[in-house]
Design a protein around this motif. Structure first.
Motif, PDB file in Angstrom:
ATOM      1  N   UNK A  50      11.209   8.444 -30.488  1.00  0.00           N
ATOM      2  CA  UNK A  50      12.317   8.197 -29.572  1.00  0.00           C
ATOM      3  C   UNK A  50      11.856   8.175 -28.118  1.00  0.00           C
ATOM      4  N   UNK A  51      10.946   9.092 -27.764  1.00  0.00           N
ATOM      5  CA  UNK A  51      10.448   9.181 -26.382  1.00  0.00           C
ATOM      6  C   UNK A  51       9.207   8.325 -26.138  1.00  0.00           C
ATOM      7  N   UNK A  52       8.733   7.651 -27.159  1.00  0.00           N
ATOM      8  CA  UNK A  52       7.505   6.841 -27.081  1.00  0.00           C
ATOM      9  C   UNK A  52       6.317   7.699 -26.654  1.00  0.00           C
ATOM     10  N   UNK A  53       6.200   8.858 -27.289  1.00  0.00           N
ATOM     11  CA  UNK A  53       5.094   9.779 -27.024  1.00  0.00           C
ATOM     12  C   UNK A  53       4.386  10.068 -28.334  1.00  0.00           C
ATOM     13  N   UNK A  54       3.193  10.645 -28.229  1.00  0.00           N
ATOM     14  CA  UNK A  54       2.496  11.065 -29.441  1.00  0.00           C
ATOM     15  C   UNK A  54       3.034  12.435 -29.854  1.00  0.00           C
ATOM     16  N   UNK A  55       2.846  12.783 -31.130  1.00  0.00           N
ATOM     17  CA  UNK A  55       3.290  14.079 -31.646  1.00  0.00           C
ATOM     18  C   UNK A  55       2.609  15.225 -30.884  1.00  0.00           C
ATOM     19  N   UNK A  56       1.274  15.177 -30.639  1.00  0.00           N
ATOM     20  CA  UNK A  56       0.661  16.257 -29.858  1.00  0.00           C
ATOM     21  C   UNK A  56       1.252  16.409 -28.448  1.00  0.00           C
ATOM     22  N   UNK A  57       1.629  15.295 -27.822  1.00  0.00           N
ATOM     23  CA  UNK A  57       2.247  15.362 -26.496  1.00  0.00           C
ATOM     24  C   UNK A  57       3.592  16.072 -26.571  1.00  0.00           C
ATOM     25  N   UNK A  58       4.369  15.792 -27.617  1.00  0.00           N
ATOM     26  CA  UNK A  58       5.666  16.464 -27.797  1.00  0.00           C
ATOM     27  C   UNK A  58       5.438  17.968 -27.944  1.00  0.00           C
ATOM     28  N   UNK A  59       4.454  18.366 -28.762  1.00  0.00           N
ATOM     29  CA  UNK A  59       4.158  19.796 -28.922  1.00  0.00           C
ATOM     30  C   UNK A  59       3.708  20.407 -27.584  1.00  0.00           C
ATOM     31  N   UNK A  60       2.963  19.660 -26.804  1.00  0.00           N
ATOM     32  CA  UNK A  60       2.544  20.143 -25.485  1.00  0.00           C
ATOM     33  C   UNK A  60       3.732  20.368 -24.564  1.00  0.00           C
ATOM     34  N   UNK A  61       4.692  19.442 -24.581  1.00  0.00           N
ATOM     35  CA  UNK A  61       5.891  19.587 -23.757  1.00  0.00           C
ATOM     36  C   UNK A  61       6.756  20.762 -24.233  1.00  0.00           C
TER      37      UNK A  61
END
Length: 116
Positions: A50-61
């Motif tokens: 949905x946010x056009x991000x990678x899964x690791x980036x989501x976990x980082x956020x």
């Protein structure tokens, strides 16, 4: 209230009907604008897409506390409405929006200063 003659009655009814139709149209537009979006729970993978991000980036956020998240057990869930609000918070104003806000601020400041 003015008195209508029998000959003026058809035009008055037509005008009244047009007015009612305009009011109905405006009310429908207003109600369609303010219908809340149905909320949907998203997983980390859905959120990344949905946010056009990678899964690791989501976990980082998530670890930085930047994303609005709900945790249950070891799973993370996201409200689609809250994610939309998160995205809107990062919206930058256009130059015309900034100019309008500046004009409003200066107008209000002048009013306050003139009232002293």
């Amino acid at each position: 209230m003015e008195t209508l003659t029998f000959n003026e009655l058809p035009k008055a009814v037509t005008d009244l009907q047009e007015t009612v139709n305009n009011i109905q149209r405006l009310l429908l537009q207003k109600s369609n604008e303010h219908q809340p979006e149905a909320d949907e729970l998203l997983t980390v993978q859905d959120t990344a897409k949905f946010l056009s991000l990678s899964v690791p980036t989501v976990y980082g956020l998530i670890s930085k506390g930047e994303l609005p998240v709900m945790k249950r057990s070891k799973r993370c869930y996201f409200s689609k409405v809250e994610l939309m609000n998160y995205l809107k918070q990062g919206r930058k104003k256009t130059l015309s929006e900034i100019a309008v806000e500046t004009d409003e601020y200066l107008t209000n400041k002048k009013r306050l200063n003139n009232g002293k």
